[in-house]
Write an enzyme that holds these catalytic residues in place. Structure first.
Site, PDB file in Angstrom:
ATOM      1  N   ASP A  10       0.853  -1.186   0.000  1.00  0.00           N
ATOM      2  CA  ASP A  10       0.000   0.000   0.000  1.00  0.00           C
ATOM      3  C   ASP A  10       0.888   1.234   0.000  1.00  0.00           C
ATOM      4  O   ASP A  10       2.086   1.147   0.255  1.00  0.00           O
ATOM      5  CB  ASP A  10      -0.889  -0.004   1.250  1.00  0.00           C
ATOM      6  CG  ASP A  10      -1.769   1.236   1.338  1.00  0.00           C
ATOM      7  OD1 ASP A  10      -2.275   1.678   0.294  1.00  0.00           O
ATOM      8  OD2 ASP A  10      -1.941   1.772   2.446  1.00  0.00           O
ATOM      9  N   SER A  11       0.288   2.384  -0.266  1.00  0.00           N
ATOM     10  CA  SER A  11       1.016   3.642  -0.205  1.00  0.00           C
ATOM     11  C   SER A  11       1.458   3.964   1.223  1.00  0.00           C
ATOM     12  O   SER A  11       2.277   4.838   1.429  1.00  0.00           O
ATOM     13  CB  SER A  11       0.128   4.772  -0.718  1.00  0.00           C
ATOM     14  OG  SER A  11      -1.076   4.811   0.020  1.00  0.00           O
ATOM     15  N   CYS A  73      -3.705  -0.951  -2.058  1.00  0.00           N
ATOM     16  CA  CYS A  73      -3.990   0.471  -2.290  1.00  0.00           C
ATOM     17  C   CYS A  73      -4.962   0.621  -3.462  1.00  0.00           C
ATOM     18  O   CYS A  73      -4.706   0.121  -4.557  1.00  0.00           O
ATOM     19  CB  CYS A  73      -2.683   1.188  -2.601  1.00  0.00           C
ATOM     20  SG  CYS A  73      -2.884   2.940  -2.951  1.00  0.00           S
ATOM     21  N   ASN A  74      -6.053   1.321  -3.222  1.00  0.00           N
ATOM     22  CA  ASN A  74      -7.039   1.511  -4.296  1.00  0.00           C
ATOM     23  C   ASN A  74      -6.482   2.353  -5.428  1.00  0.00           C
ATOM     24  O   ASN A  74      -6.768   2.101  -6.593  1.00  0.00           O
ATOM     25  CB  ASN A  74      -8.288   2.199  -3.741  1.00  0.00           C
ATOM     26  CG  ASN A  74      -9.128   1.277  -2.900  1.00  0.00           C
ATOM     27  OD1 ASN A  74     -10.129   0.748  -3.345  1.00  0.00           O
ATOM     28  ND2 ASN A  74      -8.717   1.060  -1.650  1.00  0.00           N
ATOM     29  N   GLU A 152      -5.953   9.511   9.482  1.00  0.00           N
ATOM     30  CA  GLU A 152      -4.571   9.473   9.973  1.00  0.00           C
ATOM     31  C   GLU A 152      -4.446  10.206  11.308  1.00  0.00           C
ATOM     32  O   GLU A 152      -3.621   9.857  12.132  1.00  0.00           O
ATOM     33  CB  GLU A 152      -3.625  10.093   8.943  1.00  0.00           C
ATOM     34  CG  GLU A 152      -3.644   9.354   7.629  1.00  0.00           C
ATOM     35  CD  GLU A 152      -2.312   8.710   7.263  1.00  0.00           C
ATOM     36  OE1 GLU A 152      -1.306   9.416   7.286  1.00  0.00           O
ATOM     37  OE2 GLU A 152      -2.315   7.504   6.945  1.00  0.00           O
ATOM     38  N   CYS A 184     -11.112   2.943  -0.650  1.00  0.00           N
ATOM     39  CA  CYS A 184      -9.846   3.509  -0.169  1.00  0.00           C
ATOM     40  C   CYS A 184      -9.476   2.778   1.116  1.00  0.00           C
ATOM     41  O   CYS A 184     -10.352   2.476   1.942  1.00  0.00           O
ATOM     42  CB  CYS A 184     -10.007   5.005   0.102  1.00  0.00           C
ATOM     43  SG  CYS A 184      -8.538   5.775   0.817  1.00  0.00           S
ATOM     44  N   HIS A 186      -8.251   3.655   3.825  1.00  0.00           N
ATOM     45  CA  HIS A 186      -8.499   4.288   5.121  1.00  0.00           C
ATOM     46  C   HIS A 186      -9.966   4.277   5.536  1.00  0.00           C
ATOM     47  O   HIS A 186     -10.275   4.434   6.698  1.00  0.00           O
ATOM     48  CB  HIS A 186      -8.037   5.747   5.075  1.00  0.00           C
ATOM     49  CG  HIS A 186      -6.548   5.906   5.110  1.00  0.00           C
ATOM     50  ND1 HIS A 186      -5.725   5.311   4.184  1.00  0.00           N
ATOM     51  CD2 HIS A 186      -5.745   6.590   5.965  1.00  0.00           C
ATOM     52  CE1 HIS A 186      -4.467   5.643   4.470  1.00  0.00           C
ATOM     53  NE2 HIS A 186      -4.457   6.405   5.536  1.00  0.00           N
TER      54      HIS A 186
HETATM   55  N1  DGL Z   1      -3.936   3.890   0.016  1.00  0.00           N
HETATM   56  C1  DGL Z   1      -4.637   4.926  -0.681  1.00  0.00           C
HETATM   57  C2  DGL Z   1      -5.854   4.340  -1.382  1.00  0.00           C
HETATM   58  O1  DGL Z   1      -6.371   3.322  -0.987  1.00  0.00           O
HETATM   59  C3  DGL Z   1      -5.058   6.051   0.236  1.00  0.00           C
HETATM   60  C4  DGL Z   1      -3.908   6.890   0.727  1.00  0.00           C
HETATM   61  C5  DGL Z   1      -3.156   7.586  -0.384  1.00  0.00           C
HETATM   62  O2  DGL Z   1      -3.674   8.548  -0.966  1.00  0.00           O
HETATM   63  O3  DGL Z   1      -2.063   7.136  -0.666  1.00  0.00           O
HETATM   64  O4  DGL Z   1      -6.303   4.885  -2.357  1.00  0.00           O
END
Ligand code: DGL
Length: 266
Positions: A10-11, A73-74, A152, A184, A186
């Protein structure tokens, strides 16, 4: 049977919601998780950059000899899945298809709302996935850029979050959606607050859980399941002071050991 680990990336640490769901569905699997904490967010970066970052991470996880790659990560799933599938040399699963699949299964009126980052919305990946399964479905997407920082900061409920959420969800509710996909990493942490807002008649789909379900099914189909004792390793590109707090929030329990990786080298 295949004892090699499953790679999940993931990011940042939000993808731990996916790692957590995978752990629950597949307790005998080993998981290698990579969170790109030095370069988060991906949600507002260009497709080229998201693809470049994702390929670096896939190469790193390839070195860890993973048997399957899960893009938690989406935003990365939206932009990078195709190139990863070409290059990874192992099966690659993103979070978009499982989420879309679950949505068309549960909707009764065919009106599906999907929320995500700006990148995820701009890519059109979710509507494409939904329409390939149900051509007549009506998909309404909404970018919710303030949700990631709110989560966050631990603001998963309360007046600020409610105000922002109401603003974002208004057009979807006006469209009379009966299904809402949390597109997403989060957003699963906002599920309770969002459910209160949209009411009980709107079903909320958590892509993390759906992805774990599809992963389990795929491993079975491909005879890639492990019969081991499970286990997990965590890697990140930056270790900030807030790391443990954040990780625990998404994983639901503390992370004991974590290793920092210079991901630009891959
Ligand atoms: N992990 C990202 C997503 O699921 C959300 C956080 C980001 O913007 O990197 O899209």
């Amino acid at each position: 049977l295949d004892p090699r680990p499953i790679g999940i990336f993931d990011s940042g640490l939000g993808g731990l919601t996916v790692a957590r769901a995978v752990r629950q569905a597949l307790p005998r699997e080993r998981i290698v998780y990579f969170g790109d904490t030095a370069r988060i967010p991906y949600g507002n970066k260009s497709p080229q950059t998201v693809i470049r970052f994702s390929r670096q991470i896939a190469r790193f996880l390839g070195r860890q000899r993973v048997k399957f790659l899960v893009v938690a990560c989406n935003t990365a799933s939206s932009w990078a899945l195709e190139s990863l599938r070409r290059e990874a040399g192992v099966p690659v699963l993103g979070v978009i298809e499982p989420g879309a699949h679950a949505a068309v299964e549960v909707t009764r009126n065919g009106r599906i709302g999907i929320i995500g980052t700006e990148g995820t919305v701009a890519s059109g990946a979710y509507p494409r996935a939904v329409r390939s399964l149900r051509p007549g479905a009506r998909v309404r997407m909404q970018a919710c850029p303030l949700f990631v920082p709110l989560v966050e900061e631990g603001k998963v409920s309360g007046p600020v979050t409610d105000l922002v959420a109401r603003e974002y969800l208004r057009p979807l509710l006006r469209d009379r959606i009966d299904t809402l996909v949390l597109g997403c990493t989060h957003y699963p942490l906002l599920k309770a607050a969002l459910q209160r807002l949209v009411g009980r008649h709107v079903r909320i789909i958590d892509s993390a859980e759906e992805t774990a379900r599809v992963l389990k099914w795929s491993l079975e189909q491909m005879s890639l399941l492990s019969k081991g004792r499970g286990g997990e390793r965590f890697y990140v590109s930056d270790l900030s002071a807030k790391f443990r707090d954040h990780a625990q929030r998404f994983l639901g329990r503390p992370i004991r050991r974590v290793t920092r990786v210079s991901i630009e080298r891959y």
